[in-house]
Design a protein around this motif. Structure first.
Motif, PDB file in Angstrom:
ATOM      1  N   ILE A 102       0.887  -1.241  -0.002  1.00 32.01           N
ATOM      2  CA  ILE A 102      -0.040  -0.295  -0.050  1.00 32.01           C
ATOM      3  C   ILE A 102       0.773   1.375   0.085  1.00 32.01           C
ATOM      4  N   SER A 103       1.718   1.268   0.757  1.00 31.63           N
ATOM      5  CA  SER A 103       2.608   2.333   0.801  1.00 31.63           C
ATOM      6  C   SER A 103       3.697   2.775  -0.154  1.00 31.63           C
ATOM      7  N   THR A 104       4.141   1.763  -0.994  1.00 27.38           N
ATOM      8  CA  THR A 104       4.812   1.849  -2.219  1.00 27.38           C
ATOM      9  C   THR A 104       3.932   1.868  -3.471  1.00 27.38           C
ATOM     10  N   GLY A 105       2.507   1.690  -3.356  1.00 29.88           N
ATOM     11  CA  GLY A 105       1.710   1.683  -4.440  1.00 29.88           C
ATOM     12  C   GLY A 105       2.050   0.731  -5.566  1.00 29.88           C
ATOM     13  N   ALA A 106       2.784  -0.548  -5.163  1.00 27.70           N
ATOM     14  CA  ALA A 106       3.032  -1.644  -6.010  1.00 27.70           C
ATOM     15  C   ALA A 106       2.081  -2.223  -6.601  1.00 27.70           C
ATOM     16  N   THR A 107       2.309  -2.574  -8.089  1.00 30.70           N
ATOM     17  CA  THR A 107       1.106  -3.062  -8.880  1.00 30.70           C
ATOM     18  C   THR A 107       1.258  -4.608  -8.650  1.00 30.70           C
ATOM     19  N   VAL A 108       0.462  -5.060  -7.773  1.00 35.58           N
ATOM     20  CA  VAL A 108       0.492  -6.636  -7.634  1.00 35.58           C
ATOM     21  C   VAL A 108      -0.967  -7.238  -7.544  1.00 35.58           C
ATOM     22  N   ARG A 109      -0.964  -8.454  -7.803  1.00 36.69           N
ATOM     23  CA  ARG A 109      -2.299  -9.123  -7.485  1.00 36.69           C
ATOM     24  C   ARG A 109      -2.852  -9.176  -6.091  1.00 36.69           C
ATOM     25  N   THR A 110      -4.100  -8.814  -5.754  1.00 32.50           N
ATOM     26  CA  THR A 110      -4.484  -8.580  -4.466  1.00 32.50           C
ATOM     27  C   THR A 110      -5.647  -9.520  -4.138  1.00 32.50           C
ATOM     28  N   VAL A 111      -6.172  -9.626  -2.930  1.00 34.70           N
ATOM     29  CA  VAL A 111      -7.382 -10.535  -2.694  1.00 34.70           C
ATOM     30  C   VAL A 111      -8.575  -9.705  -3.607  1.00 34.70           C
ATOM     31  N   GLY A 112      -8.509  -8.453  -3.699  1.00 35.05           N
ATOM     32  CA  GLY A 112      -9.992  -7.726  -4.386  1.00 35.05           C
ATOM     33  C   GLY A 112      -9.931  -8.153  -5.959  1.00 35.05           C
ATOM     34  N   ASP A 113      -8.932  -8.549  -6.317  1.00 33.14           N
ATOM     35  CA  ASP A 113      -8.606  -8.849  -7.789  1.00 33.14           C
ATOM     36  C   ASP A 113      -9.340 -10.296  -8.097  1.00 33.14           C
ATOM     37  N   MET A 114      -9.406 -11.069  -7.154  1.00 33.74           N
ATOM     38  CA  MET A 114      -9.943 -12.296  -7.267  1.00 33.74           C
ATOM     39  C   MET A 114     -11.433 -12.541  -7.395  1.00 33.74           C
ATOM     40  N   GLY A 115     -12.364 -11.620  -7.149  1.00 35.94           N
ATOM     41  CA  GLY A 115     -13.471 -11.523  -7.136  1.00 35.94           C
ATOM     42  C   GLY A 115     -14.322 -10.589  -6.112  1.00 35.94           C
ATOM     43  N   GLN A 116     -15.515 -10.241  -6.565  1.00 43.19           N
ATOM     44  CA  GLN A 116     -16.108  -9.033  -5.785  1.00 43.19           C
ATOM     45  C   GLN A 116     -16.684  -9.522  -4.598  1.00 43.19           C
ATOM     46  N   LEU A 117     -16.169  -8.974  -3.383  1.00 45.19           N
ATOM     47  CA  LEU A 117     -16.692  -9.360  -1.942  1.00 45.19           C
ATOM     48  C   LEU A 117     -17.416  -8.058  -1.505  1.00 45.19           C
ATOM     49  N   THR A 118     -19.093  -8.604  -1.352  1.00 43.65           N
ATOM     50  CA  THR A 118     -20.007  -7.671  -0.679  1.00 43.65           C
ATOM     51  C   THR A 118     -19.766  -7.460   0.617  1.00 43.65           C
ATOM     52  N   GLU A 119     -19.998  -6.286   1.455  1.00 44.62           N
ATOM     53  CA  GLU A 119     -20.257  -6.194   2.774  1.00 44.62           C
ATOM     54  C   GLU A 119     -21.421  -6.456   3.491  1.00 44.62           C
ATOM     55  N   ALA A 120     -21.588  -7.860   3.355  1.00 45.45           N
ATOM     56  CA  ALA A 120     -23.029  -8.324   3.717  1.00 45.45           C
ATOM     57  C   ALA A 120     -22.991  -9.534   4.458  1.00 45.45           C
ATOM     58  N   LEU A 121     -23.857  -9.758   5.644  1.00 42.60           N
ATOM     59  CA  LEU A 121     -23.820 -10.835   6.416  1.00 42.60           C
ATOM     60  C   LEU A 121     -24.734 -11.765   5.605  1.00 42.60           C
ATOM     61  N   PRO A 122     -24.500 -13.168   5.906  1.00 43.12           N
ATOM     62  CA  PRO A 122     -25.497 -14.227   5.252  1.00 43.12           C
ATOM     63  C   PRO A 122     -26.908 -14.074   5.712  1.00 43.12           C
ATOM     64  N   ILE A 123     -27.769 -14.222   4.981  1.00 45.91           N
ATOM     65  CA  ILE A 123     -29.136 -14.505   5.600  1.00 45.91           C
ATOM     66  C   ILE A 123     -29.895 -15.777   5.450  1.00 45.91           C
ATOM     67  N   PHE A 124     -30.844 -16.066   6.314  1.00 44.81           N
ATOM     68  CA  PHE A 124     -31.452 -17.221   6.065  1.00 44.81           C
ATOM     69  C   PHE A 124     -32.154 -17.410   4.956  1.00 44.81           C
ATOM     70  N   MET A 125     -32.105 -18.596   4.151  1.00 47.67           N
ATOM     71  CA  MET A 125     -33.056 -18.810   2.907  1.00 47.67           C
ATOM     72  C   MET A 125     -33.103 -20.288   2.782  1.00 47.67           C
ATOM     73  N   LEU A 126     -34.276 -20.577   2.143  1.00 53.42           N
ATOM     74  CA  LEU A 126     -34.416 -21.714   1.639  1.00 53.42           C
ATOM     75  C   LEU A 126     -34.501 -21.942   0.288  1.00 53.42           C
ATOM     76  N   PRO A 127     -33.930 -22.738  -0.553  1.00 54.28           N
ATOM     77  CA  PRO A 127     -33.753 -22.997  -1.805  1.00 54.28           C
ATOM     78  C   PRO A 127     -35.297 -22.878  -2.457  1.00 54.28           C
ATOM     79  N   ASP A 128     -35.172 -22.106  -3.692  1.00 55.58           N
ATOM     80  CA  ASP A 128     -36.432 -22.003  -4.441  1.00 55.58           C
ATOM     81  C   ASP A 128     -36.558 -23.133  -5.368  1.00 55.58           C
ATOM     82  N   ILE A 129     -36.881 -24.360  -5.029  1.00 50.89           N
ATOM     83  CA  ILE A 129     -36.674 -25.366  -5.935  1.00 50.89           C
ATOM     84  C   ILE A 129     -38.303 -25.950  -5.874  1.00 50.89           C
ATOM     85  N   PRO A 130     -38.721 -26.847  -6.764  1.00 45.67           N
ATOM     86  CA  PRO A 130     -40.095 -27.291  -6.828  1.00 45.67           C
ATOM     87  C   PRO A 130     -40.097 -28.625  -5.597  1.00 45.67           C
TER      88      PRO A 130
END
Length: 305
Positions: free
Chosen positions: A158-186
């Motif tokens: 962060i301090s050097t501004g180095a261009t390297v692969r980070t955790v954020g580059d792997m995929g989008q991580l949303t700031e949300a807790l899991p919520i209870f759900m049941l699968p929507d299937i027949p």
């Protein structure tokens, strides 16, 4: 189990378990994302699974100090189900679920994909991370060296501004807790016919990997574990993970090794790993996505040895 024995499993190694659990939480993030991608689902599905399973197993598992979450072996079984029928059928199969091959080699080689197309900075950071991991214990063992490596390499990037692969580059991580759900299937026999074969396969794969991991941790710590309790705990963990939108999971070879080598021994380490994982996602997301993959790759390489 008597109260004194249970108290020992939870609070017999508080400092070591908390610190090692934090290290494992960092190491779980890229794995959860990668395994979600393998299965063909959103990265948060793997994150939610890792959180739920780790928390549940910390209470009901039969092997204190073992880490369970979303894994590659389970993800491979899910691919066709997700491709042909979608996420809801995967969640149903996960709830219903209720090989380790060449372990160290597979864990090591899995890290090589992170170097594809990267500059020399990635290699330097990985080498420095490994140096810190192996040399820092000669100074002090009060703090797990992998945690020191993650912090120092992240600050440097962060301090050097180095261009390297980070955790954020792997995929989008949303700031949300899991919520209870049941699968929507027949609710029909046809649905059961679709998910039952996958559920059975996931159960066998997950149970096999979990029991073999438990045996490895038994040998590393020279302590016994309750395999029947572990099997039941894995089933309960997957049921709860599915009810909160997570994919199926089981014991993790690499992360369990990291936990033990970082000083984790009790149930508290597994609980902290799962809890801190969500702290990283919800409260520390801006920092999390800036962590260089070089540091986490070094941690995983160390865990495979």
């Amino acid at each position: 189990m008597n109260i004194s024995a249970y108290r020992q499993e939870w609070f017999g190694n508080v400092r070591g378990d908390v610190l090692s659990g934090i290290v494992v939480a960092f190491a779980m993030i890229p794995e959860a994302i990668a395994f979600s991608i393998i299965a063909g689902v959103d990265p948060m599905v793997g994150v939610y699974a890792s959180f739920c399973i780790a928390i549940v197993i910390s209470f009901v598992g039969g092997r204190p100090g073992m880490i369970s979450a979303a894994t590659g072996a389970m993800a491979l079984v899910m691919v066709d189900l997700v491709k042909d029928h979608g996420l809801n059928y995967l969640i149903a199969a996960t709830i219903m679920t209720g090989f380790v091959n060449s372990l160290a080699l597979l864990i090591f080689t899995a890290q090589l994909t992170h170097f594809a197309g990267e500059s020399w900075v990635m290699y330097v950071m990985t080498a420095v991370s490994l140096a810190i991991i192996y040399l820092f214990p000669r100074i002090t063992k009060a703090i797990p060296s992998p945690l020191v490596a993650i912090i120092l390499i992240t600050i440097a990037a962060i301090s050097t501004g180095a261009t390297v692969r980070t955790v954020g580059d792997m995929g989008q991580l949303t700031e949300a807790l899991p919520i209870f759900m049941l699968p929507d299937i027949p609710l029909a026999f046809e649905t059961l016919a679709i998910i039952l074969p996958y559920s059975i396969a996931l159960a066998f794969v997950g149970l096999l990997e979990s029991l073999l991991t438990a045996q490895i941790v038994d040998e590393l710590t020279d302590t016994p574990s309750n395999k029947n309790r572990e099997a039941k705990g894995q089933g309960l963990g997957n049921i709860i993970a599915g009810c909160f939108g997570g994919m199926a999971g089981c014991a993790m070879i690499g992360q369990s090794g990291i936990n033990i080598k970082s000083g984790g021994r009790g149930r508290l380490s597994t609980f902290v790993a799962g809890a801190f994982l969500m702290v990283l996602i919800v409260a520390l997301n801006d920092i999390l996505i800036k962590i260089p993959m070089a540091a986490l790759v070094a941690v995983m390489i160390r865990g495979s040895r």
